[in-house]
Write an enzyme that holds these catalytic residues in place. Structure first.
Site, PDB file in Angstrom:
ATOM      1  N   LYS A 127       0.707  -1.335   0.110  1.00 42.90           N
ATOM      2  CA  LYS A 127       0.067   0.070  -0.037  1.00 42.90           C
ATOM      3  C   LYS A 127       0.919   1.349   0.095  1.00 42.90           C
ATOM      4  O   LYS A 127       0.442   2.313  -0.677  1.00 42.90           O
ATOM      5  CB  LYS A 127      -1.024   0.004   1.274  1.00 42.90           C
ATOM      6  CG  LYS A 127      -2.175  -0.751   1.168  1.00 42.90           C
ATOM      7  CD  LYS A 127      -3.104  -0.532   2.405  1.00 42.90           C
ATOM      8  CE  LYS A 127      -4.463  -1.393   2.157  1.00 42.90           C
ATOM      9  NZ  LYS A 127      -5.276  -0.977   3.172  1.00 42.90           N
ATOM     10  N   ASP A 177      -9.899   3.594   1.968  1.00 42.66           N
ATOM     11  CA  ASP A 177     -10.041   2.995   3.131  1.00 42.66           C
ATOM     12  C   ASP A 177     -10.850   3.806   4.187  1.00 42.66           C
ATOM     13  O   ASP A 177     -11.849   3.672   4.885  1.00 42.66           O
ATOM     14  CB  ASP A 177      -8.824   2.782   3.824  1.00 42.66           C
ATOM     15  CG  ASP A 177      -8.333   1.450   3.161  1.00 42.66           C
ATOM     16  OD1 ASP A 177      -8.975   0.610   2.699  1.00 42.66           O
ATOM     17  OD2 ASP A 177      -6.918   1.424   3.594  1.00 42.66           O
TER      18      ASP A 177
END
Ligand code: ATR
Length: 275
Positions: free
Chosen positions: A68, A105
């Site tokens: 990520k 997210d």
């Protein structure tokens, strides 16, 4: 090369990821011809993979552990929220191979809370966060954006919580892990972002005695769905929201961008992913 759009989740390990089930379910539900797979990619193969995927019919990808943060260096365009968080979980490949990176997210976190606790008012009071890892970063950015007036963080390794304060400014304050129960007194929103309570991990042992029944409480752990943390909060009379919805909602922007349909997150979606 296929003549339908393809997307994937890139990670290592990646076999545990629920994203193929989620996107596969949505593709079927909306009758979209497309494909979503899991690709196990080692760290030293990340760049080559990203450069090759567009020529194989891939229009985008989700990114999970451990890529990520690293994926950001290969992106040609990065959204403000991904820049702030310092990590990306959703990539879109342009026709010329350019990579557009976003982080959904925080969006998934807020959308899950709004769906699971429609009465939740972020502005009503402080948020208390357990943990200071990657998930906490995305959640802090989203909470600040939603208008939470104060964000209190407790982490076992205090220095990581302090780093969040220096990155995100005065709205964030830090308390010691051993004093973590004290931050619950005035908290309006309470979030576990640690792995505590997950199947196979240690128990969540911080006392929730100080918790007000008016607080909305959520956990990013979704295995089990009802974590001991959420069960304890429900016993105090709090509205609780489990962590599965965050995962489902974070997938929405990517699916819409890649396949052209904004997918629903409802009980049927939950059932399909849990099956
Ligand atoms: P993620 O990106 O999913 O947030 P992470 O960066 O590994 O994952 O963060 C995991 C979080 O769980 C951290 O806040 C970690 O605390 P440390 O920073 O002290 O490592 C927390 N955590 C993991 N195991 C823990 C334990 N046994 N007790 C307390 N906190 C724990």
């Amino acid at each position: 090369m296929t003549n339908f759009p393809r997307a994937a989740v890139i990670g290592n390990p990646v076999s545990h990821s629920l994203s193929p089930k989620l996107h596969g379910y949505w593709l079927k539900r909306y009758g979209i011809e497309g494909e979503y797979t899991a690709l196990q990619v080692m760290e030293d193969a990340l760049e080559t993979t990203l450069r090759t995927l567009p020529s194989q019919g891939f229009i985008g990808a989700n990114v999970t552990i451990p890529h990520k943060v690293n994926v950001m260096q290969f992106a040609d365009k990065i959204t403000d929220r991904a820049t702030l968080i310092g990590a990306a979980n959703t990539l879109t490949f342009k026709e010329d191979g350019r990579i557009f990176a976003d982080n959904t997210d925080g969006y998934g976190f807020i959308a899950n809370l709004r769906q699971g606790a429609p009465e939740w008012d972020p502005k009503r009071g402080p948020a208390a966060i357990f943990g200071a890892g990657g998930a906490a970063r995305a959640i802090i950015v989203a909470l600040a954006d939603a208008g939470v007036p104060e964000i209190i963080v407790a982490n076992r390794t205090r220095a990581k919580a302090e780093a969040l304060r220096s990155d995100f400014g005065a709205r964030v304050s830090v308390v010691d892990w051993v004093q973590a129960d004290k931050m619950l007194e005035d908290a309006n929103t309470v979030i576990n972002t640690t792995s505590l309570g997950m199947v196979g991990a240690h128990d969540f042992k911080v006392s929730l005695d100080e918790l007000s029944p008016k607080a909305v409480v959520t956990d990013i752990v979704y295995n089990p769905l009802q974590t001991p943390f959420l069960i304890a909060a429900a016993k105090k009379g709090c509205t609780t929201v489990d962590g599965l919805g965050m995962l489902l909602h974070q997938g929405v922007p990517g699916f819409e961008r890649w396949f052209g349909k904004r997918p629903d997150v409802d009980d049927e979606t939950r059932r399909a992913v849990l099956a």
